[in-house]
Design an enzyme around this catalytic site. Structure first.
Site, PDB file in Angstrom:
ATOM      1  N   HIS A   1       0.841  -1.211   0.000  1.00 40.02           N
ATOM      2  CA  HIS A   1       0.000   0.000   0.000  1.00 40.02           C
ATOM      3  C   HIS A   1       0.877   1.263   0.000  1.00 40.02           C
ATOM      4  O   HIS A   1       0.826   2.059   0.938  1.00 40.02           O
ATOM      5  CB  HIS A   1      -0.919  -0.026   1.234  1.00 40.02           C
ATOM      6  CG  HIS A   1      -2.373   0.091   0.896  1.00 40.02           C
ATOM      7  ND1 HIS A   1      -3.059  -0.863   0.176  1.00 40.02           N
ATOM      8  CD2 HIS A   1      -3.278   1.077   1.144  1.00 40.02           C
ATOM      9  CE1 HIS A   1      -4.323  -0.484   0.021  1.00 40.02           C
ATOM     10  NE2 HIS A   1      -4.484   0.692   0.587  1.00 40.02           N
TER      11      HIS A   1
ATOM     12  N   GLY B   1      -5.675   0.712  -4.897  1.00 37.06           N
ATOM     13  CA  GLY B   1      -6.498  -0.307  -5.539  1.00 37.06           C
ATOM     14  C   GLY B   1      -6.538  -0.100  -7.044  1.00 37.06           C
ATOM     15  O   GLY B   1      -6.266  -1.022  -7.828  1.00 37.06           O
TER      16      GLY B   1
HETATM   17  N1  LIG Z   1      -7.304  -6.271   3.777  1.00 40.64           N
HETATM   18  C1  LIG Z   1      -6.657  -5.812   2.724  1.00 40.64           C
HETATM   19  N2  LIG Z   1      -5.348  -6.050   2.549  1.00 40.64           N
HETATM   20  C2  LIG Z   1      -4.674  -5.570   1.485  1.00 40.64           C
HETATM   21  N3  LIG Z   1      -5.238  -4.823   0.525  1.00 40.64           N
HETATM   22  C3  LIG Z   1      -6.530  -4.551   0.657  1.00 40.64           C
HETATM   23  C4  LIG Z   1      -7.314  -5.032   1.736  1.00 40.64           C
HETATM   24  N4  LIG Z   1      -8.565  -4.585   1.590  1.00 40.64           N
HETATM   25  C5  LIG Z   1      -8.560  -3.873   0.454  1.00 40.64           C
HETATM   26  N5  LIG Z   1      -7.353  -3.855  -0.106  1.00 40.64           N
HETATM   27  C6  LIG Z   1      -6.909  -3.206  -1.369  1.00 40.64           C
HETATM   28  O1  LIG Z   1      -6.849  -1.822  -1.126  1.00 40.64           O
HETATM   29  C7  LIG Z   1      -7.584  -1.121  -2.125  1.00 40.64           C
HETATM   30  C8  LIG Z   1      -8.087   0.192  -1.552  1.00 40.64           C
HETATM   31  O2  LIG Z   1      -6.959   1.053  -1.368  1.00 40.64           O
HETATM   32  P1  LIG Z   1      -7.015   2.613  -1.740  1.00 40.64           P
HETATM   33  O3  LIG Z   1      -8.178   3.231  -1.051  1.00 40.64           O
HETATM   34  O4  LIG Z   1      -5.663   3.226  -1.588  1.00 40.64           O
HETATM   35  O5  LIG Z   1      -7.296   2.468  -3.309  1.00 40.64           O
HETATM   36  P2  LIG Z   1      -8.276   3.302  -4.216  1.00 40.64           P
HETATM   37  O6  LIG Z   1      -7.934   2.991  -5.631  1.00 40.64           O
HETATM   38  O7  LIG Z   1      -8.260   4.741  -3.802  1.00 40.64           O
HETATM   39  O8  LIG Z   1      -9.676   2.702  -3.799  1.00 40.64           O
HETATM   40  P3  LIG Z   1     -10.542   1.556  -4.455  1.00 40.64           P
HETATM   41  O9  LIG Z   1      -9.676   0.450  -4.915  1.00 40.64           O
HETATM   42  O10 LIG Z   1     -11.434   1.115  -3.329  1.00 40.64           O
HETATM   43  O11 LIG Z   1     -11.288   2.227  -5.568  1.00 40.64           O
HETATM   44  C9  LIG Z   1      -8.660  -2.115  -2.537  1.00 40.64           C
HETATM   45  O12 LIG Z   1      -9.171  -1.887  -3.840  1.00 40.64           O
HETATM   46  C10 LIG Z   1      -7.898  -3.428  -2.494  1.00 40.64           C
HETATM   47  O13 LIG Z   1      -7.144  -3.602  -3.692  1.00 40.64           O
END
Ligand SMILES: Nc1ncnc2c1ncn2[C@@H]1O[C@H](COP(=O)(O)OP(=O)(O)OP(=O)(O)O)[C@@H](O)[C@H]1O
Length: 317
Positions: free
Chosen positions: A147, A154
């Site tokens: 992350h 995501g």
């Molecule tokens: N428990 C977890 N462990 C690791 N990664 C996770 C977990 N839960 C969710 N994720 C990942 O984290 C992403 C969300 O992270 P972040 O909010 O930075 O991304 P985003 O692109 O802004 O949001 P989204 O993917 O929800 O549209 C999820 O789409 C998934 O890929």
């Protein structure tokens, strides 16, 4: 068009409201009822995918490329203020209101670069025993676990899956909209990412991921066939039933890449005059192939309805 569909689906995973129609209308500069921010986010996703593919002609799939893509992806959409293009220097967490009650706390900021260095090395490492599709699944779970950004992990992680498969030659074009699968099984998607860390269930994650690739590929194949049949049938009808067949066929051709268009944009794309385009659109409407989408007399927008219906399956209307 597939890239656009993937963009809509990936952005819809967490709350973004825009549909494929909104995006395409936005691109034809047609007015839409959706908040512009949402559409811009999806539009940035398309832009980022294209940019990444183009940039890979000069750069390998590297941390530098990842940062450049993140910069584009977050450009003024959701998360636009959260350090676009920069790896995080603070602690983040997933779920909950603070690290103490979070579902998952990614590595501390001082470990991020080390983890990313390993991740990058793994991408380029010669791993003859690991087929590219399995490697793509491993790369995704590792990226989400690190992350490395404050937002957009995501969306970028899903983009990188397609990009990696293009880089390894598994895909010749970015034609895999795997986000539909993740979207329809969002709870499982998050849970399985989590369980890799908690219980080391790599195989379960990989099975889920590979099933998604297979299902998505089958659907894409089916969709491509439906679209090809539609284009053939409509072409035949135009030749059989319309007047001014030449210009009508030309506009039909333009609508294959732009299912939404205005007379002005069609004129620009086809090289025909606006009156000729209008006459052709008239014919297409009479045949029931094209509809006017706004109900207005000025600033009219035309849509290739049956094509949009096929494309929008699962991605909103
Ligand atoms: N428990 C977890 N462990 C690791 N990664 C996770 C977990 N839960 C969710 N994720 C990942 O984290 C992403 C969300 O992270 P972040 O909010 O930075 O991304 P985003 O692109 O802004 O949001 P989204 O993917 O929800 O549209 C999820 O789409 C998934 O890929």
């Amino acid at each position: 068009m597939y890239v656009r569909k993937e963009a809509v689906l990936s952005s819809q995973i967490e709350g973004t409201q825009s549909t494929l129609s909104d995006l395409l209308r936005f691109e034809t500069e047609a007015i839409s009822g959706e908040p512009v921010d949402d559409i811009r986010e999806v539009s940035n996703y398309v832009d980022t995918m294209m940019f990444g593919l183009e940039r890979m002609r000069q750069l390998p799939l590297s941390l530098r490329l990842v940062r450049e893509m993140h910069q584009r992806l977050l450009d003024s959409g959701r998360g636009g203020t959260k350090s676009p293009g920069e790896f995080r220097t603070s602690q983040n967490w997933i779920g909950g209101t603070r690290p103490g009650n979070a579902m998952f706390v990614p590595p501390p900021p001082n470990e991020v670069m080390t983890c990313l260095g390993d991740w990058e090395r793994f991408i380029h490492e010669d791993t003859p025993g690991i087929p590219p599709l399995i490697k793509a699944g491993l790369i995704h779970v590792q990226f989400e676990t690190i992350h490395p950004f404050l937002d957009g992990n995501g969306r970028l992680g899903r983009l990188l899956t397609t990009l990696f498969l293009c880089a390894t030659g598994v895909l010749r074009q970015p034609l895999l909209y795997i986000s539909l699968y993740f979207k329809s099984r969002r709870a499982d998607y998050y849970r399985l990412l989590q369980e890799v860390r908690e219980y080391g269930t790599w195989e379960t994650w990989l099975e889920f991921f590979l099933e998604g690739v297979a299902e998505t590929a089958d659907q894409a194949f089916e969709t491509a066939n439906r679209i090809a049949r539609l284009f053939d049938d409509d072409r035949e009808r135009i030749v059989r039933e319309s007047e001014r067949t030449g210009s009508v066929l030309q506009i039909h051709e333009v609508m294959r890449t732009s299912p939404y268009l205005t007379a002005a944009s069609a004129a620009k794309r086809s090289g025909l005059t606006v009156p000729t385009v209008n006459a052709a659109l008239d014919q297409l409407q009479k045949l029931g192939i094209v509809e006017e989408a706004t109900g207005r007399r000025r600033g009219r927008v035309f849509v290739y309805r049956a094509y949009m219906d096929i494309l929008s399956d699962g991605a909103g209307s």
